[in-house]
Structures are given as structure tokens and as C-alpha cells.
Design an enzyme around this catalytic site. Structure first.
Site, PDB file in Angstrom:
ATOM      1  N   ASP A  91       0.378   1.491   1.852  1.00  0.00           N
ATOM      2  CA  ASP A  91      -0.958   0.997   1.496  1.00  0.00           C
ATOM      3  C   ASP A  91      -1.993   1.555   2.468  1.00  0.00           C
ATOM      4  OD1 ASP A  91      -0.662  -0.486   3.832  1.00  0.00           O
ATOM      5  OD2 ASP A  91      -0.027  -2.287   2.765  1.00  0.00           O
ATOM      6  N   GLU A 478       9.554   1.975  -0.176  1.00  0.00           N
ATOM      7  CA  GLU A 478       8.382   2.132   0.695  1.00  0.00           C
ATOM      8  C   GLU A 478       8.798   2.469   2.120  1.00  0.00           C
ATOM      9  OE1 GLU A 478       4.168  -0.085   1.828  1.00  0.00           O
ATOM     10  OE2 GLU A 478       5.761  -1.245   0.878  1.00  0.00           O
TER      11      GLU A 478
END
Length: 500
Positions: A91, A478
């Protein structure tokens, strides 16, 4: 994009046979391999990863070319400069708590194993430390009595799929102070600054002194104004990285680093007053007890300081809880041999434990120390063997035959959960890609990411060694800075031990 063969392949890798093995009631397809991974190549790539996570104005020697400047107004909401630092994962938010832990672990790797890093690799490792340390120094000194602990609105950010260069979500600023304390994030920041001061002392003594002075001040703040930052920080920054273990572990961890960096006995007195707490079987950005105990074992074993034997015994207790075959083990292993602690980003626990195993083994070897887990004798060789098995698993010695480090080996994850990697670079596609356009055009696309985020270690496979390689599976796909940070030191050790 299809996986490409690269020089990071195991040069000695010879697939001898594929066999169906029964292990703890599971059936596994395993590949036997001769030789060892190219640890030096993996080390260089694990450090390069951090360039892909950079926020701020990128330097002329930026090697990861699909990234550009981002977050150039960070801090303006509070009239301070909070540019720079790292995005924690896939992110575009800067979370101070895990960033500080990342910095501490990167620095520890440089301090312990910098002598095994060759030439440019050591320079790049120090640069990775300094990029984070510069940000933390600004966060700690921009406003007297305030520590800035986050930039960005996590909820707004997670509702969008945007390149960091395009992000137009709010860049809120979060902080702790005497009236809104955060001993956990403050003590971790102090640890990071102290560790970085050690890692950079030889290269830049003046800068090292600045870091250490800030570390002292932030540690004093953490002790004087106690509380959990997630209880006081607004928004959702604290919710995403709440210190579930409390803040006593960070107070111990920060004191241990300042004891090493300053040699001031007052830190020894303070950490002794914190006592030796419960046993643990994992080490992470949240719970630092195992790391603090291994760090203090250095002084106990290498320097012969018997006052720290209680911490050394607790470090050994941690090891007994993770060693296969130990009567006191509380740790699960997958059929393929991976240490398994959590369904969320499990490899973060694998890399952090492997670093502690390798480092405690170093201290044991220097002092000719051995111990036992009840009936199981433990030597430095025992610990290195387990750490190497875990590192080799990450690099491809697993039932999938897949490297979980992007860009390493012939087969690696193609669809990692990472905004910048999953979308064309600004150089390739200069037009703005909006919040929802990112989801429809890129997040939901089935193909490989257009940018190879070299060195990124993903969350990893599940308890059955399965890895779906799906972009939406953030638990497994991730990468995070703290997963890589702990791996750097391990790879440096093995690169120095097994030259290709």
C-alpha cells in the site's frame, strides 16, 4: 509476463528426483537438490527490494526504475517535513511502528554481518538503513515533545488501488506526545535510531552521533510517558499495527539497543528492573521479547556479563520452543518443512526466527557455549542448520519448487499484492490512474504484474505448503519491509559461508 530464468538460479541445482513422501499424515511432492542457493545473489536482491518501497524524492542512483517520486508533501498537514521513509508493504501508507522495526532489523544485520557483505552490497545495505533513519530522525526531532508515527489514511488508501506516484488519498499525520503517549512506538523508534547509529558509525561518525542523541531522547520519552500508541493515535494507523503485546517488550528492546550503543550502565539497571517475563515462541514487529533476549545474550556470552544470564536463558527457552524435536517445542512445521506460525504473512515469522537462530549461533560459537532443551543437546550447528533450512525453503527448496523471493530463481510469484508493481510505471504510462480505475484495470487483471519487484519476499504458502499466487490474497502474496529486513542478515551470513 512469464517467469524468466536469471542468474539468481541455484547454480548447483540438480533435480535428482521427485518423490511422493508421507509426512505427518500429509502427502508431499518433494524435489531433491544438490548444492545450495546463490545466497550472495539473493542477498543483493533482498536489499534492492527496499528501493522499490521508497517514499519521497528518489536519488539519481535509484536502481529500481519503475518507481518515481511520491509523497513529496508528506507532513504538510502538520507543517513539518515527513518525506522519505518506506511504504510498509503493497500500500501507500507510512506506518512508523513497523518502519522502525524494519530499521532496527536491517541495522542489526549490518552490525552483525556487514563484514560478510562485499563491496556494493554493504554500501546498498547502509543506504537502505539510512533512507529509513533519515525519516525516523525527522519524525523524532521535527517538533519538540512530539514523535510522528504515521502518514496517510489507511482506510482511504485501502479503498483505492493507486500507484504511489498517483495517490490522491488524504495524507493525514499521526503523532504521540506526553498527553497521548505511545511507549511501544517510541521505544521501537529509539531502538531503530540506536541500531542505525551502530550500523552507520564507521561510515559516517557525525551522523551516527546525531542518531544516538535522538535515540536517547526518544527512549527517555518512552519511559517517562507510558501507554500504548494505538489507544491514543487517531484514525486507523494504530488499528492496523496495534501493539497487541503491550509496550513492556519495546521498553526492554529499546533499552537493550541503547545499552549496546552507549555502554551506559543506566540502561542495564533499567532493563533489569523490567524483569524477565513470560516465554515466547515468535519474534515480530509486535512482540520484541525474543529479539531483546538474544541481543542481551550477546553481552552475556561474548562479554561474559553474568548479570544478563536470565535473559540468555530466556533466549534459549525461545529456541527450545521452535526447534523441531525439542520436548518443549510449541511450533508447527508444514509437511515441506516450513516453520508455520500464522495464516497472515507467515514468512515474516520465518525470517525473524531464522535471524535470531543464526545470530545466537554466532554468540554460542564465539563463547564455545552449548545448552539443552531437556534431553535434546543444542549446538551452534543445530541452530544454523534450522536457519539454513528455512532460508533454503524461501529460495526454492520446497514442495512447490518456487522461490518466494520475487526475481530470484526460475520460478517465483508473478502476481504479488503490491500497487506499484501491479500497474505500469509512470515512465511507461504517464497518465494518472485513478482510485477505482486501478481496481478495474489492474488489481482484477489475471496476468503477471508488469513490474518485477526484485527481492520482495511475499507472505508465503499456507500450512500445507500451497501457494495460489493471487494478487487479491494479501495474506500470502503481499511483501513487507520487515519480512525482508530480517532476511538480509541471514543471507549475509550464508553468503559468507557458502561462496558460489
Amino acid at each position: 509476463m512469464s517467469p524468466s530464468s536469471s542468474s539468481s538460479s541455484w547454480r548447483a541445482l540438480v533435480l535428482v528426483a521427485a518423490a511422493v513422501l508421507s509426512f505427518s499424515g500429509h502427502v508431499v511432492v518433494a524435489a531433491a537438490a544438490a548444492g545450495h542457493p546463490d545466497y550472495a545473489d539473493a542477498l543483493a536482491k533482498s536489499i534492492l527490494f527496499f528501493q522499490g518501497q521508497r517514499s519521497g524524492r528518489l536519488p539519481p542512483d535509484q536502481a529500481v526504475k519503475w518507481r518515481s517520486n511520491s509523497g513529496l508533501s508528506d507532513g504538510s498537514a502538520a507543517n513539518v517535513d515527513l518525506t522519505g521513509g518506506y511504504y510498509d508493504g503493497g500500500d501507500n501508507v507510512k506506518f512508523g511502528f513497523p518502519m522502525a522495526f524494519t530499521t532496527t532489523m536491517l541495522s542489526w544485520g549490518v552490525v552483525e554481518y556487514g563484514g560478510r557483505m562485499r563491496g556494493r552490497v554493504l554500501r546498498d545495505a547502509r543506504d537502505a538503513v539510512r533512507w529509513a533513519a533519515d525519516y525516523l530522525l525527522r519524525a523524532a526531532t521535527a517538533t519538540p515533545g512530539v514523535l510522528y508515527v504515521g502518514v496517510g489514511d489507511p482506510d482511504a488508501d485501502h479503498r483505492c488501488w493507486e500507484r504511489p506516484e498517483d495517490m490522491d488519498t488524504p495524507r493525514a499525520v499521526y503523532s504521540v506526545s506526553a498527553s497521548s503517549p505511545g511507549s511501544d512506538v517510541a521505544a521501537e523508534t529509539a531502538a531503530a535510531l540506536a541500531a542505525a547509529s551502530l550500523a552507520l558509525r564507521a561510515a559516517d561518525p557525525g551522523y551516527s552521533r546525531r542518531l544516538l542523541a535522538a535515540a536517547r531522547d526518544v527512549m527517555a520519552f518512552a519511559v517517562r510517558h507510558q501507554g500504548k500508541y494505538s489507544d491514543h493515535v487517531g484514525g486507523d494507523v494504530g488499528a492496523y499495527y496495534a501493539s497487541y503485546s503491550g509496550y513492556q517488550d519495546e521498553l526492554l528492546w529499546g533499552s537493550a539497543w541503547l545499552l549496546w550503543a552507549t555502554r551506559n550502565a543506566s540502561y542495564l539497571d533499567y532493563l533489569a528492573s523490567l524483569g524477565a517475563n513470560d516465554g515466547v515462541d515468535m519474534f515480530s514487529w509486535d512482540n520484541k521479547l525474543a529479539g531483546a533476549r538474544v541481543l542481551l545474550s550477546r553481552r552475556a556470552l561474548v562479554n561474559g556479563d553474568r548479570r544478563l544470564d536470565a535473559f540468555r536463558r530466556l533466549a534459549e527457552d525461545f529456541i527450545c520452543r521452535i526447534l523441531p524435536g525439542s520436548p518443549s517445542s510449541t511450533t508447527q512445521y508444514t509437511p515441506g518443512g516450513m516453520m508455520y506460525k500464522s495464516g497472515h504473512a507467515n514468512l515474516q515469522y520465518v525470517t525473524s526466527a531464522s535471524f535470531l537462530l543464526t545470530t545466537f549461533a554466532k554468540y554460542m560459537a564465539v563463547s564455545n557455549h552449548t545448552f539443552s532443551c531437556q534431553s535434546l543437546p543444542v549446538t551452534a550447528k543445530t541452530l544454523r542448520a534450522l536457519a539454513r533450512k528455512q532460508v533454503d525453503y524461501i529460495l526454492g527448496a520446497n514442495p512447490q519448487g518456487m522461490s518466494y523471493m520475487v526475481g530470484y530463481g526460475a520460478r517465483f510469484p508473478q502476481r504479488i499484492h503490491h500497487r506499484g508493481a501491479s500497474m505500469p510505471s509512470v515512465a511507461a504510462y504517464p497518465a494518472h490512474i485513478g482510485c477505482q480505475e486501478g481496481f478495474s484495470g489492474y488489481f482484477n487483471a489475471g496476468g503477471a504484474n508488469p513490474n518485477v519487484h526484485t527481492g520482495a519476499v511475499v507472505g508465503g504458502p499456507d500450512q500445507h505448503d500451497a501457494f495460489p499466487d493471487e494478487r487479491g490474497d494479501y495474506d500470502r502474496s503481499e511483501p513487507t519491509t520487515y519480512t525482508n529486513a530480517a532476511l538480509v542478515g541471514c543471507l549475509a551470513y550464508f553468503a559468507g559461508s557458502y561462496r558460489s
